[in-house]
Write a protein that holds these residues in place. Structure first.
Motif, PDB file in Angstrom:
ATOM      1  N   GLN A 105       0.836  -1.203   0.000  1.00 19.74           N
ATOM      2  CA  GLN A 105       0.000   0.000   0.000  1.00 19.74           C
ATOM      3  C   GLN A 105       0.868   1.247   0.000  1.00 19.74           C
ATOM      4  N   MET A 106       0.397   2.279  -0.710  1.00 15.74           N
ATOM      5  CA  MET A 106       1.048   3.581  -0.726  1.00 15.74           C
ATOM      6  C   MET A 106      -0.022   4.626  -0.425  1.00 15.74           C
ATOM      7  N   LEU A 107       0.253   5.476   0.543  1.00 13.03           N
ATOM      8  CA  LEU A 107      -0.667   6.536   0.927  1.00 13.03           C
ATOM      9  C   LEU A 107      -0.171   7.851   0.341  1.00 13.03           C
ATOM     10  N   VAL A 108      -1.024   8.523  -0.451  1.00 13.19           N
ATOM     11  CA  VAL A 108      -0.691   9.818  -1.021  1.00 13.19           C
ATOM     12  C   VAL A 108      -1.451  10.856  -0.213  1.00 13.19           C
ATOM     13  N   VAL A 109      -0.700  11.745   0.480  1.00 13.66           N
ATOM     14  CA  VAL A 109      -1.324  12.680   1.416  1.00 13.66           C
ATOM     15  C   VAL A 109      -1.376  14.108   0.893  1.00 13.66           C
ATOM     16  N   GLY A 110      -0.884  14.354  -0.275  1.00 11.95           N
ATOM     17  CA  GLY A 110      -1.018  15.710  -0.808  1.00 11.95           C
ATOM     18  C   GLY A 110       0.297  16.277  -1.248  1.00 11.95           C
ATOM     19  N   GLY A 111       0.149  17.411  -1.720  1.00 11.13           N
ATOM     20  CA  GLY A 111      -0.965  18.314  -1.900  1.00 11.13           C
ATOM     21  C   GLY A 111      -1.634  18.171  -3.241  1.00 11.13           C
ATOM     22  N   PRO A 112      -2.336  19.223  -3.645  1.00 10.40           N
ATOM     23  CA  PRO A 112      -3.146  19.168  -4.853  1.00 10.40           C
ATOM     24  C   PRO A 112      -2.378  18.818  -6.131  1.00 10.40           C
ATOM     25  N   HIS A 113      -1.164  19.310  -6.290  1.00 12.00           N
ATOM     26  CA  HIS A 113      -0.403  19.023  -7.513  1.00 12.00           C
ATOM     27  C   HIS A 113       0.001  17.551  -7.582  1.00 12.00           C
ATOM     28  N   ILE A 114       0.401  17.001  -6.450  1.00  9.93           N
ATOM     29  CA  ILE A 114       0.774  15.584  -6.401  1.00  9.93           C
ATOM     30  C   ILE A 114      -0.467  14.731  -6.630  1.00  9.93           C
ATOM     31  N   ALA A 115      -1.567  15.081  -5.964  1.00 14.65           N
ATOM     32  CA  ALA A 115      -2.815  14.327  -6.139  1.00 14.65           C
ATOM     33  C   ALA A 115      -3.232  14.314  -7.606  1.00 14.65           C
ATOM     34  N   THR A 116      -3.201  15.477  -8.235  1.00 14.32           N
ATOM     35  CA  THR A 116      -3.600  15.572  -9.639  1.00 14.32           C
ATOM     36  C   THR A 116      -2.687  14.736 -10.525  1.00 14.32           C
TER      37      THR A 116
END
Length: 175
Positions: A105-116
């Motif tokens: 599992q990998m948790l992506v916590v942000g921010g908006p640019h990384i999420a996008t």
């Protein structure tokens, strides 16, 4: 490997209050407790440099924090092998590397640019979103300046306080 994107949002879809990155000033203590629990249970955590710079992240042998940045050399003094790493790898390269290393599992916590960037490459499997009953009008969205067409399916939803804070989990439906 399952990749999970986690955010807290106002009812009008803002992940920052008027552009201020500190969500602890407006998110409920139930959301903060939930986030802390998810963080503590996660071994592999990915964030952008803006998220890293906005808070204090203490190294821990139980966590591997990956900070995505266009300038990893600027953070050499903060790097701790196996605990805090700075990289300019793409989301696909990161996903491939950690899948090959056997991470579950990998948790992506942000921010908006990384999420996008992860959403654009269709690398997110689940979106865990806390919805706070607040309206800010101005602030950042968790997806920025991209034409996305992503369908989701609600997996779980829980009202966690009298105010109406909802903790939701969605599966990303692959096309």
């Amino acid at each position: 490997m399952k990749t999970i994107l986690i955010f807290v949002s106002s009812l009008d879809g803002k992940v920052t209050k008027w552009g201020e990155p500190n969500v602890r000033s407006w998110s409920s203590h139930q959301d903060q407790d939930y986030y802390k629990k998810v963080w503590n249970e996660s071994r592999l955590i990915v964030m952008g440099s803006s998220t890293f710079n906005a808070d204090t992240f203490n190294p821990s042998p139980g966590h591997q924090i990956i900070v995505m940045t266009g300038h990893p050399d600027n953070y050499k003094s903060a790097e701790i092998p196996g605990q805090i790493e700075f990289t300019n790898e793409t989301p696909a390269e990161l996903s491939s590397r950690f899948t090959m290393q056997g991470h579950q599992q990998m948790l992506v916590v942000g921010g908006p640019h990384i999420a996008t960037s992860f959403l654009k490459e269709q690398l997110i499997d689940e979106l865990w979103l806390t919805i706070e009953p607040k309206i800010f009008g101005t602030g950042e969205n968790f997806a920025t300046e991209a034409e996305l067409d992503i369908n989701l399916r609600l997996i779980q939803s829980e009202k966690v306080n009298d105010q109406g804070t909802l903790i939701t989990k969605y599966a990303i439906l692959k096309k």
